[in-house]
Design an enzyme around this catalytic site. Sequence first.
Site: not given
Length: 453
Positions: A230, A356, A264, A155
């Site tokens: 992850e 983040e 990331c 997906k």
Amino acid sequence: MSATYTVVNPATEQAVTDVAMASLAEADAAIERAAEAYPAWRDTAPGERARLLRRFAAVVDEHIPELAELEVRNSGHTWGNATWEAGNVRDVLNYYSAAPERLTGHQIPVAGGINVTFHEPLGVVGIIVPWNFPMPIAGWGFGPALAAGNTVVLKPAELTPLTAIRLAELALEAGIPEGVFTVVPGKGSVVGERFVTHPLVRKVCFTGSTDVGKKIMAGCADQVKRVTLELGGKSANIVFADADLAKAAAAAPSAVFDNAGQDCCARSRILVQRSAYDEFVSLLQPAVAGVKVIDPSDRSSEMGPLISAAQKAAVQGFVDEVEVAFAGVAPQGPGYWFAPTVVLADDPQQRIWREEVFGPVVAVMPFDDEAHAVELANDTEFGLSGSIYTRDVGRALRVSRGVEAGNLSVNSHSSVRYWTPFGGFKQSGLGRELGPDAPHSFTEVKNVFISND
Ligand code: NAP
Ligand code: MG
């Protein structure tokens, strides 16, 4: 009648195309087809599976300019990055094409017979991909998963489905059988969730936000479903006073502003030893001003726009809370542009230091000594990557061992290499992708004892 999603070019805000979004029933049908394709793929001779993966790599290679152009338009990635990303899919397929013939087990000494282990594929693997690196993150999942004999349903993120859809077409063109690799565009709450709940999906490989990752892990618990995560990061770039400061300052912008900071592994916290702090910051300023933020299809573009208006608003929200020390330049709209931005932080509790941002914003903070640097670097729930700049080999080793993160580089901001393991400590993830062992994470070890009798 399925719903459609209008893909938007983030550099222009123009519609690119409409993509049909799979319904729950369509997701189920794709999973069932993958389950039907599994036995034949599992039983394909190792050399033949290898040959098909090499053929898939060759077809991807022939289409690199097309894939790259699609990614520039869909994701706003620079032409240089997008070309590298398409090439990364080819390289990952070639690397793991060697795996089917090397997926060896052990022969373990026992009395009364022999004992051997097998690495058995799992069945259908569900891969859920975010919008920040649509091609590489997809390939890091499907390359080793297919090599190990699994079939894959993938997906893509709603925002960035186009290259994944094209890769599935190229797989068929290369001779990968129907149902072995299926891309299912759709909503996370529909298709992604179904990968978690459908019993025929035996593993979920998820890359994205820590919040969604936690929900996926909790959902997988219900069937003790295998999961790789992850997730986010808030990685530290630690610059010691003994480092080559000019080199460290010149390298720092791309380590955080590459892909407009939507990475990331972005080194979004720069820790500088206090005695070198002023000099480093004065060297950083021209380096940031020099980042070329222009139309990503321009061959010389170094940074494109953010992915969406929502992402731009989220990044702006972080910057509104703090004082900007200096910034680079970015085009005015249309497009979700954001200039590379530097904040001088002094409080490790500030949101800009802890969370983040996933945009081109970096926070810089001084530290006193080695112990203080490691303490600040580790004062986070994340642990994905990081960098250490020093000329002292002993210090480089000590700090590399001291920082709680999965991927560190010394005097460099190495990006992910497909032949080395990649993954996070703490809330940055679970499990490892890439490297020589990745096919093992798409298998179960089976132990068989065969009696002499
Ligand atoms: P996200 O919500 O975690 O999305 C990642 C993928 O998961 C997308 O394909 C998404 O589908 C899907 N998804 C969403 N909800 C799901 C659910 N309940 N079950 C199964 N799948 C689900 O990330 P995002 O919204 O794109 O970005 C939000 C923040 O996450 C970013 O600002 C950044 O901080 C972080 N992020 C990190 C990474 C990374 O590489 N570590 C990558 C992307 C984002 P849809 O596209 O349909 O939502
Ligand atoms: Mg989301």
